[in-house]
Every structure is written in structure tokens, then in C-alpha cells.
Motif scaffolding. Sequence first.
Motif, PDB file in Angstrom:
ATOM      1  N   ARG A   2       0.812  -1.211   0.000  1.00  0.00           N
ATOM      2  CA  ARG A   2       0.000   0.000   0.000  1.00  0.00           C
ATOM      3  C   ARG A   2       0.853   1.273   0.000  1.00  0.00           C
ATOM      4  O   ARG A   2       0.437   2.310  -0.487  1.00  0.00           O
ATOM      5  CB  ARG A   2      -0.914   0.005   1.237  1.00  0.00           C
ATOM      6  CG  ARG A   2      -1.828  -1.202   1.313  1.00  0.00           C
ATOM      7  CD  ARG A   2      -2.951  -1.102   0.326  1.00  0.00           C
ATOM      8  NE  ARG A   2      -3.983  -0.208   0.817  1.00  0.00           N
ATOM      9  CZ  ARG A   2      -4.877   0.393   0.026  1.00  0.00           C
ATOM     10  NH1 ARG A   2      -4.837   0.228  -1.275  1.00  0.00           N
ATOM     11  NH2 ARG A   2      -5.799   1.180   0.544  1.00  0.00           N
ATOM     12  N   ILE A   3       2.042   1.180   0.602  1.00  0.00           N
ATOM     13  CA  ILE A   3       2.949   2.324   0.680  1.00  0.00           C
ATOM     14  C   ILE A   3       4.331   1.854   0.241  1.00  0.00           C
ATOM     15  O   ILE A   3       4.809   0.814   0.700  1.00  0.00           O
ATOM     16  CB  ILE A   3       3.049   2.890   2.104  1.00  0.00           C
ATOM     17  CG1 ILE A   3       1.664   3.119   2.715  1.00  0.00           C
ATOM     18  CG2 ILE A   3       3.838   4.204   2.102  1.00  0.00           C
ATOM     19  CD1 ILE A   3       1.702   3.509   4.193  1.00  0.00           C
ATOM     20  N   ALA A   4       4.980   2.609  -0.653  1.00  0.00           N
ATOM     21  CA  ALA A   4       6.349   2.300  -1.082  1.00  0.00           C
ATOM     22  C   ALA A   4       7.274   3.435  -0.657  1.00  0.00           C
ATOM     23  O   ALA A   4       6.882   4.612  -0.657  1.00  0.00           O
ATOM     24  CB  ALA A   4       6.411   2.114  -2.596  1.00  0.00           C
ATOM     25  N   PHE A   5       8.500   3.071  -0.301  1.00  0.00           N
ATOM     26  CA  PHE A   5       9.508   4.030   0.141  1.00  0.00           C
ATOM     27  C   PHE A   5      10.744   3.848  -0.726  1.00  0.00           C
ATOM     28  O   PHE A   5      11.258   2.730  -0.864  1.00  0.00           O
ATOM     29  CB  PHE A   5       9.870   3.796   1.610  1.00  0.00           C
ATOM     30  CG  PHE A   5       8.718   3.987   2.545  1.00  0.00           C
ATOM     31  CD1 PHE A   5       8.524   5.199   3.192  1.00  0.00           C
ATOM     32  CD2 PHE A   5       7.807   2.963   2.763  1.00  0.00           C
ATOM     33  CE1 PHE A   5       7.444   5.386   4.050  1.00  0.00           C
ATOM     34  CE2 PHE A   5       6.725   3.138   3.618  1.00  0.00           C
ATOM     35  CZ  PHE A   5       6.539   4.351   4.261  1.00  0.00           C
ATOM     36  N   ALA A   6      11.221   4.946  -1.328  1.00  0.00           N
ATOM     37  CA  ALA A   6      12.401   4.891  -2.196  1.00  0.00           C
ATOM     38  C   ALA A   6      13.504   5.736  -1.588  1.00  0.00           C
ATOM     39  O   ALA A   6      13.329   6.948  -1.383  1.00  0.00           O
ATOM     40  CB  ALA A   6      12.066   5.405  -3.597  1.00  0.00           C
ATOM     41  N   GLY A   7      14.661   5.107  -1.293  1.00  0.00           N
ATOM     42  CA  GLY A   7      15.741   5.907  -0.730  1.00  0.00           C
ATOM     43  C   GLY A   7      16.811   5.094  -0.043  1.00  0.00           C
ATOM     44  O   GLY A   7      16.975   3.908  -0.316  1.00  0.00           O
ATOM     45  N   GLU A   8      17.503   5.747   0.879  1.00  0.00           N
ATOM     46  CA  GLU A   8      18.726   5.185   1.435  1.00  0.00           C
ATOM     47  C   GLU A   8      18.463   4.136   2.508  1.00  0.00           C
ATOM     48  O   GLU A   8      17.418   4.120   3.163  1.00  0.00           O
ATOM     49  CB  GLU A   8      19.615   6.292   2.011  1.00  0.00           C
ATOM     50  CG  GLU A   8      19.140   6.906   3.309  1.00  0.00           C
ATOM     51  CD  GLU A   8      18.217   8.087   3.105  1.00  0.00           C
ATOM     52  OE1 GLU A   8      17.968   8.801   4.085  1.00  0.00           O
ATOM     53  OE2 GLU A   8      17.744   8.296   1.969  1.00  0.00           O
ATOM     54  N   SER A   9      19.486   3.284   2.659  1.00  0.00           N
ATOM     55  CA  SER A   9      19.495   2.297   3.729  1.00  0.00           C
ATOM     56  C   SER A   9      20.925   2.217   4.232  1.00  0.00           C
ATOM     57  O   SER A   9      21.854   1.985   3.451  1.00  0.00           O
ATOM     58  CB  SER A   9      19.022   0.935   3.203  1.00  0.00           C
ATOM     59  OG  SER A   9      18.707   0.061   4.253  1.00  0.00           O
ATOM     60  N   LEU A  10      21.127   2.406   5.525  1.00  0.00           N
ATOM     61  CA  LEU A  10      22.488   2.538   6.054  1.00  0.00           C
ATOM     62  C   LEU A  10      22.551   2.063   7.495  1.00  0.00           C
ATOM     63  O   LEU A  10      21.534   1.717   8.103  1.00  0.00           O
ATOM     64  CB  LEU A  10      22.952   3.994   5.937  1.00  0.00           C
ATOM     65  CG  LEU A  10      22.042   5.072   6.551  1.00  0.00           C
ATOM     66  CD1 LEU A  10      22.313   5.258   8.049  1.00  0.00           C
ATOM     67  CD2 LEU A  10      22.229   6.407   5.829  1.00  0.00           C
TER      68      LEU A  10
END
Length: 314
Positions: A2-10
Amino acid sequence: MRIAFAGESLIDFTCTSGLSFEGHEGGALTNSAIAAARLGQPTGFITQLSTDLFGERLWRHLESNGVDMRFVLRSEASSTLAFVERLATTNRYAFYTHGTADTLWAPTSLPALPDSCRYLHFGSISLLAEPAAGRITDLVEAQCGRRIVLFDPNVRPSLIADMAAYRARMPRWVAACDVLKFSDEDCAFLTPGLGLAEAAAHFLALGPRGPSAVIVTRGGEGATLYRKGHSPIDVAAPKVDVADTIGAGDTFAAGLSVALLEQGVEQVAQLAALPDDAWREVLRFAATAAALNCTREGCDPPGREALRVALAAS
């Protein structure tokens, strides 16, 4: 999903004393994805993770929290690392991002998000390094009008070599979003010389495309919603014993989309038509989730039951 998140992972290494650090999985969009999943919404993540020991830990952390990993690529490049020093009212960061897996995210074909996905989040340090910044921007612009897009700049000045150039790119990102969320600290860098209400009005006035709602968070003081043609709406933050503020804004951002979905908001037109009382409930939900996150070390968003109890008690 339902919700997508695009970005960093650290990995966040938080200073405990002197040169002693304790590691936590992190990254703004990673934190938000974990928060949304724990709050009960089917959640997906879009990034590239390293195959190194840190990347494996990040993969397990996301997967064990129920995040859909179908759009996560893998790379032999190293993982992004961040070192965090707690100060009296904020945190000081040192990032190590050069040539890391998430900054190199550049798929030839953009992810084809399922029709069930109604929200897409982006922002933070993932917009500071190419090629990932350009491809995330491409992804977001391709989703305009198809899903509700939430943008949280989450400004990290120590990583921005040319603040004027960064500000010059801001209108393009703001034009691609339907909900803009930023903090009072962000405001000083995004719109120097403007107060919070003036900054919100500035972003709401950016052309025919752009946000229907601007939400400014003020740490322990709460948050304010600004919309065209409406009076601002303020909500107070619950009073808690703060252990750590890392991830509070990320949890707030996730709480916004979770609460909006529960209000039945799945289209941009519904977002614009949401009444004031419903918005107050959305903001209260997000602010309470963020406050609960602050009661634990590192970014550790609450589960749905803990949030339910806190909301009932307030």
C-alpha cells in the motif's frame, strides 16, 4: 503493498561515549518503511543494498519487519555508514556515502509499482548523490497523478557541498509531491529568512503541480498543517521521556500515510477534500507514533498496539 519508500538504507553508529559507538539499522526511508510496516500497512522498499555484512543486516532487518523486498537490488559496493553524536537538542552526523550501494541505485527500467500501492515516499540523503538521485526523481515524476507522493527533504547540511544548487533543485521535487513534510530545522536551510508559515506558503504557491498539504514538524512542540484556502491546524506532541530523537521525523512521515489510508484517502482529490477534524486525527496519529519512537534508543518505531494504547490514553 500500500505504501512504497524509495531511498537510502544505512547503518547508524551512535556515539555512546568517547569513541565508542553502537550500531543501528537506519536511513530515513528505511526507518519510515519499518515504521509503516509496524503500524500495520503493507509496505515495500525501493533501494539497492550491499552484499557486505552491513547490507545483509539491513536486508534481514527490513524483511523481518514484514517489508516487501521485491524491488530491492543487490550490489557488491559497500554499505553507507553514518556516525551520530547526540547534542542537547539535535544530532550531529558524519556520513560515508561515496560509491556505496544505495547511492548507485540506477535500474535501467524503473520499478512497476502494483496498483494496490497508493503512496510513494522519497527524500533525504538519497537525493544528494548520483546516479540514485536522478533515478529516484525519474521514478517519482513517473508516479505523479497515479499515487499520492510524500516528500520529506530531511536536510543534512554536512552532506551538501553547494546549498544554493540544492535549493535550486528543490522546486522540481516539491512539484512532484502531493504532501510536503519538513521540520523547523529544515526550514532554515530550505528557505532562509522565512518563518514556518511563510515557507509553507512559498511551497504551496509553486505552480499548478505541487503539494496539497504542507506539514511542518517542530520536535517536541508538535506539528502544523498548511493548505491553500484553509486556516493552519496545530497539534501538540505528546510529552514523553526522550531517550533518543533519531528517526522521529521518519516515523512521523510514515504515520501520515498510514493514518491517511485509514481515513480512506487513496487519491489526490480525496487528500484535498479531507475535512479538518480528519486531518487533526491524522496529525495526532503521526505525532504520537513519533513521540513513542523517541522513548527508545536508535530508531525503534512503535507497533500498532503500543500506538493504540498511547492514543487512547491521550
